[in-house]
Design an enzyme around this catalytic site. Structure first.
Site, PDB file in Angstrom:
ATOM      1  N   GLY A   8       0.837  -1.209   0.000  1.00  0.00           N
ATOM      2  CA  GLY A   8       0.000   0.000   0.000  1.00  0.00           C
ATOM      3  C   GLY A   8       0.865   1.250   0.000  1.00  0.00           C
ATOM      4  O   GLY A   8       0.538   2.258   0.624  1.00  0.00           O
ATOM      5  N   GLY A  11      -0.564   4.834  -0.900  1.00  0.00           N
ATOM      6  CA  GLY A  11      -1.715   5.372  -0.167  1.00  0.00           C
ATOM      7  C   GLY A  11      -1.347   6.545   0.727  1.00  0.00           C
ATOM      8  O   GLY A  11      -0.223   7.046   0.707  1.00  0.00           O
ATOM      9  N   GLN A  12      -2.318   6.954   1.547  1.00  0.00           N
ATOM     10  CA  GLN A  12      -2.138   8.148   2.379  1.00  0.00           C
ATOM     11  C   GLN A  12      -0.922   8.020   3.294  1.00  0.00           C
ATOM     12  O   GLN A  12      -0.072   8.899   3.337  1.00  0.00           O
ATOM     13  CB  GLN A  12      -3.400   8.394   3.244  1.00  0.00           C
ATOM     14  CG  GLN A  12      -3.339   9.701   4.020  1.00  0.00           C
ATOM     15  CD  GLN A  12      -4.208   9.699   5.279  1.00  0.00           C
ATOM     16  OE1 GLN A  12      -4.788   8.694   5.660  1.00  0.00           O
ATOM     17  NE2 GLN A  12      -4.284  10.849   5.926  1.00  0.00           N
ATOM     18  N   TYR A 143     -15.412  -1.314   9.073  1.00  0.00           N
ATOM     19  CA  TYR A 143     -14.022  -0.872   9.265  1.00  0.00           C
ATOM     20  C   TYR A 143     -13.550  -1.253  10.671  1.00  0.00           C
ATOM     21  O   TYR A 143     -12.481  -1.843  10.850  1.00  0.00           O
ATOM     22  CB  TYR A 143     -13.963   0.645   9.070  1.00  0.00           C
ATOM     23  CG  TYR A 143     -12.602   1.271   9.230  1.00  0.00           C
ATOM     24  CD1 TYR A 143     -11.601   1.084   8.283  1.00  0.00           C
ATOM     25  CD2 TYR A 143     -12.318   2.098  10.320  1.00  0.00           C
ATOM     26  CE1 TYR A 143     -10.361   1.692   8.414  1.00  0.00           C
ATOM     27  CE2 TYR A 143     -11.087   2.705  10.465  1.00  0.00           C
ATOM     28  CZ  TYR A 143     -10.113   2.496   9.510  1.00  0.00           C
ATOM     29  OH  TYR A 143      -8.888   3.103   9.639  1.00  0.00           O
ATOM     30  N   LYS A 147     -10.819  -3.930  11.997  1.00  0.00           N
ATOM     31  CA  LYS A 147      -9.657  -3.493  12.791  1.00  0.00           C
ATOM     32  C   LYS A 147      -9.534  -4.294  14.102  1.00  0.00           C
ATOM     33  O   LYS A 147      -8.427  -4.647  14.512  1.00  0.00           O
ATOM     34  CB  LYS A 147      -9.722  -1.988  13.081  1.00  0.00           C
ATOM     35  CG  LYS A 147      -9.440  -1.117  11.852  1.00  0.00           C
ATOM     36  CD  LYS A 147      -8.084  -1.417  11.244  1.00  0.00           C
ATOM     37  CE  LYS A 147      -7.741  -0.543  10.062  1.00  0.00           C
ATOM     38  NZ  LYS A 147      -6.535  -0.992   9.347  1.00  0.00           N
ATOM     39  N   ILE A 173      -5.269  10.827  10.582  1.00  0.00           N
ATOM     40  CA  ILE A 173      -3.919  11.293  10.235  1.00  0.00           C
ATOM     41  C   ILE A 173      -4.021  12.495   9.284  1.00  0.00           C
ATOM     42  O   ILE A 173      -4.725  12.432   8.272  1.00  0.00           O
ATOM     43  CB  ILE A 173      -3.096  10.183   9.540  1.00  0.00           C
ATOM     44  CG1 ILE A 173      -3.113   8.884  10.355  1.00  0.00           C
ATOM     45  CG2 ILE A 173      -1.671  10.648   9.272  1.00  0.00           C
ATOM     46  CD1 ILE A 173      -2.321   8.901  11.606  1.00  0.00           C
TER      47      ILE A 173
END
Ligand code: SER
Length: 318
Positions: A8, A11-12, A143, A147, A173
């Protein structure tokens, strides 16, 4: 010597984590893993190795791990909270079936694994003020369900097979580099873009809704510092609460107004985002992370706002 794979990497978090890891461990030793359609570009592509690495394809991950002799995997593949509600099956496939693939490969190849958890792993019954490290986790979002499962499955592999799994619960974030997509905390990034562009900001989260947030440099340090921590000092392994600031929309708006006095914000509350935000902590107690591996953030709302406005102005107003 470390050989690291970031899954990833475009990604962010991945885009900045890959850059930071290359700075610390050498460009050649950090592989930028990506999926088709999200290939690395620019510096990320030029500076070091990259490889297609889809978490839903165990053979592909295994080949990359073997080819590059990987010993540490940062697994950042995930859908954020709002987008996951629209695609729950895909969220599970990436978050949990994908994690299973990675943990199996880590077991076979003796890799350490970092897979982030989140404030989203908590739910409406969790104590919201100074949320303890070990407490009720009954989230109502897919989500959150994925998690909590991430934390449990990572703990399971650590205890049963000795795989060195570690993780933190990231707050929202904030960064000026790669925008997030489809998260409940995204407003706290978007607000800076509006302020710098001189546009009015329409806030989807109700006044008075507190959530934990963190500036990207602290988030990167948390991940790397935890992975480097002395294993003998860790009591927990996965799902460390980490905190640096907590605010509601009015507080971030007023902080930005100190530099941009003409900035305007109005509210148009999104019911889905609002209900998710209300189910998450107002502020987290991160004393276990501080005691077990020395977590200490550098940025608060004021210093983050100054830095965000400076860098975003350079980026958007060139
Ligand atoms: N930033 C995430 C989201 O809003 C929370 O971890 O979905």
């Amino acid at each position: 010597m470390k050989n690291i794979l970031v899954i990833g990497s475009t990604g962010q978090i991945g885009s900045e984590l890959t850059r930071e890891l290359r700075k610390r461990y050498g460009n050649e030793n950090v592989v930028a893993g990506y999926i088709k359609g999200a290939e690395p570009t620019g510096e990320l592509k030029e500076n070091g190795p990259s490889a297609e690495c889809d978490v839903t394809n165990p053979e592909m991950i295994s080949n990359v791990v073997k080819k590059h002799n990987i010993d540490t995997i940062y697994n950042l593949a995930a859908l954020l909270s709002v987008v996951a509600e629209a695609k729950p099956r895909l969220a599970w496939k990436i978050g949990i079936d994908g994690l299973w693939n990675i943990l199996e490969i880590a077991r076979e190849n003796k890799c350490a694994v970092f897979t982030p958890s989140s404030i989203g792993s908590f739910g409406p019954n969790t104590p919201h003020l100074q949320t303890p490290q070990d407490t009720v986790q009954r989230p109502g979002t897919i989500y959150g369900v994925s998690k909590v499962t991430t934390e449990l499955l990572s703990d399971y592999y650590q205890k049963k097979y000795g795989v060195d799994t570690r993780s933190v619960r990231f707050p929202g974030i904030i960064s000026y580099v790669t925008p997030p997509g489809g998260g409940t905390t995204d407003y706290a990034v978007d607000i800076y873009y509006s302020a710098v562009k001189g546009e009015q900001f329409v806030c989807p989260i109700q006044k008075g809704t507190m959530m934990d947030m963190m500036y990207m440099p602290d988030a990167l340090n948390a991940a790397i510092q935890l992975m480097e921590a002395d294993a003998s000092k860790l009591i927990h392994h996965n799902g460390f609460n980490i905190a640096s600031m907590s605010f509601d929309p009015e507080e971030i708006y007023n902080e930005i107004k100190k530099s941009k006095p003409d900035f305007k914000m109005v509210y148009d509350v999104d019911p889905l985002k609002q209900s998710i935000a209300e189910s998450w902590p107002d502020s987290m107690d991160d004393s276990c992370a501080r005691a077990e591996w020395g977590w200490k953030p550098q940025f608060d709302l004021q210093s983050m706002t100054i830095d965000m406005l400076k860098h975003l102005s350079e980026k958007l107003l060139k």
